[in-house]
Design an enzyme around this catalytic site. Structure first.
Site, PDB file in Angstrom:
ATOM      1  CB  SER A 129      -0.926   0.008   1.226  1.00 22.52           C
ATOM      2  OG  SER A 129      -0.174  -0.112   2.426  1.00 22.52           O
ATOM      3  CG  ASN A 175      -5.401  -5.570  12.246  1.00 22.82           C
ATOM      4  OD1 ASN A 175      -4.710  -5.406  11.234  1.00 22.82           O
ATOM      5  ND2 ASN A 175      -5.822  -6.764  12.640  1.00 22.82           N
ATOM      6  CB  THR A 213     -40.975  23.603 -12.253  1.00 24.24           C
ATOM      7  OG1 THR A 213     -42.030  23.947 -13.133  1.00 24.24           O
ATOM      8  CG2 THR A 213     -41.069  24.422 -10.970  1.00 24.24           C
ATOM      9  CG  HIS A 214     -41.302  20.186 -15.143  1.00 19.68           C
ATOM     10  ND1 HIS A 214     -41.425  18.844 -14.870  1.00 19.68           N
ATOM     11  CD2 HIS A 214     -42.172  20.823 -14.316  1.00 19.68           C
ATOM     12  CE1 HIS A 214     -42.357  18.673 -13.933  1.00 19.68           C
ATOM     13  NE2 HIS A 214     -42.812  19.849 -13.567  1.00 19.68           N
ATOM     14  CB  SER A 217     -11.965  25.746 -28.792  1.00 16.63           C
ATOM     15  OG  SER A 217     -11.676  24.899 -29.894  1.00 16.63           O
ATOM     16  CE  LYS A 248     -17.145  26.467 -27.903  1.00 17.27           C
ATOM     17  NZ  LYS A 248     -17.434  25.107 -28.241  1.00 17.27           N
ATOM     18  CG  ASN A 289     -15.338  25.833 -24.489  1.00 16.10           C
ATOM     19  OD1 ASN A 289     -16.332  26.275 -25.082  1.00 16.10           O
ATOM     20  ND2 ASN A 289     -14.358  25.197 -25.096  1.00 16.10           N
ATOM     21  CD  GLU A 298     -17.717  21.948 -20.141  1.00 15.67           C
ATOM     22  OE1 GLU A 298     -16.908  21.100 -20.577  1.00 15.67           O
ATOM     23  OE2 GLU A 298     -18.032  22.971 -20.771  1.00 15.67           O
ATOM     24  CE1 TYR A 313      -7.142  -3.933   8.084  1.00 18.69           C
ATOM     25  CE2 TYR A 313      -6.109  -6.048   7.642  1.00 18.69           C
ATOM     26  CZ  TYR A 313      -6.266  -4.700   7.345  1.00 18.69           C
ATOM     27  OH  TYR A 313      -5.561  -4.147   6.312  1.00 18.69           O
ATOM     28  CD  GLN A 360      -3.148  -2.498   1.665  1.00 19.28           C
ATOM     29  OE1 GLN A 360      -2.608  -2.895   2.690  1.00 19.28           O
ATOM     30  NE2 GLN A 360      -2.723  -2.842   0.462  1.00 19.28           N
ATOM     31  CE  LYS A 380      -4.887   2.726   4.984  1.00 20.86           C
ATOM     32  NZ  LYS A 380      -5.824   1.560   4.873  1.00 20.86           N
TER      33      LYS A 380
HETATM   34  N1  ARG Z   1      -1.763  -1.459   4.962  1.00 23.02           N
HETATM   35  C1  ARG Z   1      -2.802  -1.988   5.807  1.00 23.02           C
HETATM   36  C2  ARG Z   1      -4.106  -1.233   5.569  1.00 23.02           C
HETATM   37  O1  ARG Z   1      -4.058  -0.261   4.939  1.00 23.02           O
HETATM   38  C3  ARG Z   1      -2.414  -1.847   7.237  1.00 23.02           C
HETATM   39  C4  ARG Z   1      -3.006  -2.879   8.140  1.00 23.02           C
HETATM   40  C5  ARG Z   1      -2.456  -4.190   7.845  1.00 23.02           C
HETATM   41  N2  ARG Z   1      -2.848  -5.182   8.797  1.00 23.02           N
HETATM   42  C6  ARG Z   1      -2.786  -6.491   8.530  1.00 23.02           C
HETATM   43  N3  ARG Z   1      -3.099  -7.298   9.442  1.00 23.02           N
HETATM   44  N4  ARG Z   1      -2.446  -6.884   7.344  1.00 23.02           N
HETATM   45  O2  ARG Z   1      -5.160  -1.644   5.994  1.00 23.02           O
END
Ligand code: ARG
Length: 462
Positions: free
Chosen positions: A24, A111, A156-157, A278, A284, A286, A291, A318, A323, A326
């Site tokens: 990660s 965890n 409306t609409h 553009s 143009k 824009n 958007e 867990y 993971q 994130k």
């Molecule tokens: N990189 C893990 C996460 O984002 C950290 C926790 C990992 N814990 C484990 N028991 N593998 O969740």
């Protein structure tokens, strides 16, 4: 996986492709400051409780602070050999102080560690986002203030419905953004809880003091249940849901800016600092910013749906599935900051075209309801008045008139002998706006009071 998390239970190294797959590190580096903050509180508690000696706690503390400084100064390089930010901190700690680094992870699991990191991160970002949201609200208030005399058709609409003050329209968005701010504050109370000390899932046999860790980290409460503490991500789901609702508001507003800045509507012009050209069509201009804000709502909704789906089938506690929270959360945080970074300035850049909005408010019989109301007030059942005015509008369109104001007296007397011609003067857009006086309605006094109430609220929430 690296040697730190890989005990002697294993006979071989992890396959390199698997290590890369599990890592990660590509996205959790931004948590390093929060990770160190959690570790500092943890180490201090271990020492207070006599679980590790004071000199060791001091060595770990000094080195952790140094690592955080290297990170914030940009001199610390993520090491791919260590699978995540937590292992990188521990690995770097080992490089700095040797085997003593190994005591840091006493009475703790990754965890509860990753859970506390995400709580610290979210608490801080939530506060920052709330501040930016108030800045946006100030910009909406400024826009409402300078459009108090502008008359436009409300829709409306997407069909012209009744005349309104343009400020009334802006205050509708202000009300939505204010609720977004209030929702965020309510969510912030639930984020402000400490999971640290829950261990892998069941607590720990060491004589720890999670309550003192909670205090040191400034959380208002400890989780009540250690399994819940390490395995729910509802505080993140709720943030993504919050952001999705906020982005619905942003997206609808963007859509209107796009429509209204079109030649076809011509109600407003977006400032040049917020407009693009553009690559082929020299003429143009824009509305790309609006958007892109509208478009970015899609990825935010997608992340909410993604994390809901990740979580929905997980038995307690867990799982590495989590993971996946994130990238979703970080992307939404970045997206919301991005939107809030440009939207206030975009609103301030707008110029309005009141003659054009007034023209459309006068056209298209947007005062037909008021004529029916007048008939009803003179004794006709409203439904009958509604039918009568509907037929009159039909007949006038057939004669080529686009609004009551265009109809000459002789034509009126011929087509509507039952409705006094003098009533038309009360059907001017200003008059029908003025007549709607409820606290939330569009009369100038009501709009002024709505604006004042909002400014009062804002001054109490700076
Ligand atoms: N990189 C893990 C996460 O984002 C950290 C926790 C990992 N814990 C484990 N028991 N593998 O969740």
């Amino acid at each position: 996986m690296d040697e730190m998390a890989r005990s002697q239970r294993f006979e071989t190294q992890l396959d390199p492709a698997v290590a890369e797959f599990l890592s990660s590190l590509g996205f959790d580096w931004r948590l390093l400051g929060d990770d160190v903050e959690g570790s500092l509180a943890h180490v201090n508690m271990l020492q207070q409780q006599g679980i590790i000696p004071a000199d060791m706690a001091n060595r770990i503390t000094t080195a952790l602070i140094a690592i955080r400084r290297e990170w914030s100064e940009g001199t610390l390089e993520p090491q791919q050999a260590w699978e995540d930010v937590h292992m990188n901190v521990e690995g770097r700690l080992h490089e700095k102080i040797g085997a003593d680094a190994g005591y840091l992870h006493t009475a703790r699991s990754r965890n509860d560690q990753v859970a506390v990191d995400m709580h610290l991160y979210m608490r801080r970002e939530g506060l920052a986002i709330r501040g930016e949201l108030l800045t946006l609200l100030h910009a909406v208030v400024r826009t409402a203030e300078r459009t108090q005399d502008i008359i436009m058709p409300g829709y409306t609409h997407l069909q012209p419905a009744q005349p309104i003050l343009m400020a009334h329209y802006w205050l509708a968005y202000a009300a939505m953004f204010r609720r977004d701010a209030e929702r965020l504050s309510d969510w912030a109370r639930r984020v402000n809880r400490s999971p640290l000390g829950a261990g892998a899932l069941a607590g720990t046999p060491y004589p720890t003091d999670p309550e003192s860790v909670r205090q040191a980290l400034g959380f208002t409460a400890l989780y009540e249940n250690s399994m819940d503490a390490v395995s729910d991500r509802d505080f993140l789901l709720e943030f993504l849901a919050w952001a999705s609702i906020f982005m619905v508001h942003v997206s609808r507003l963007s859509e209107e800016l796009i429509l209204w800045s079109s030649q076809e509507f011509g109600y407003l012009t977006i400032g040049d600092r917020y407009s693009t050209g553009s690559s082929i069509m020299p003429q143009k201009k824009n509305p790309d910013v609006a958007e892109l804000m509208r478009g970015k709502s899609g990825r935010v909704f997608g992340h909410l749906m993604g994390l809901l789906t990740v979580m929905k089938g997980l038995p307690l506690a867990y799982h590495t599935d989590m993971q996946e929270d994130k990238e979703a959360v970080f992307d939404v945080v970045d997206t919301v900051h991005g939107v809030l970074g440009v939207l206030p300035g975009l609103l301030d850049s707008l110029t309005f075209h009141p003659e054009r909005t007034y023209h459309n408010a006068e056209q298209h019989y947007t005062n037909a309801t008021d004529l029916a109301d007048r008939l009803a007030q003179s004794g006709m059942p409203f439904r009958q008045a509604h039918h009568r005015v509907g037929r009159l509008v039909h007949d006038l369109y057939e004669q080529g008139y686009q609004g009551f104001h265009q109809v000459p007296e002789d034509v009126w007397v011929r087509l509507a002998p039952d409705i006094p011609f003098q009533w038309l003067s009360d059907l001017r857009p200003e008059k029908v706006i003025e007549a709607r006086r409820q606290s939330f309605a569009t009369a100038p006094d009501a709009v002024r009071r709505q604006l004042d109430a909002l400014k009062d609220w804002l001054s109490g929430h700076a």
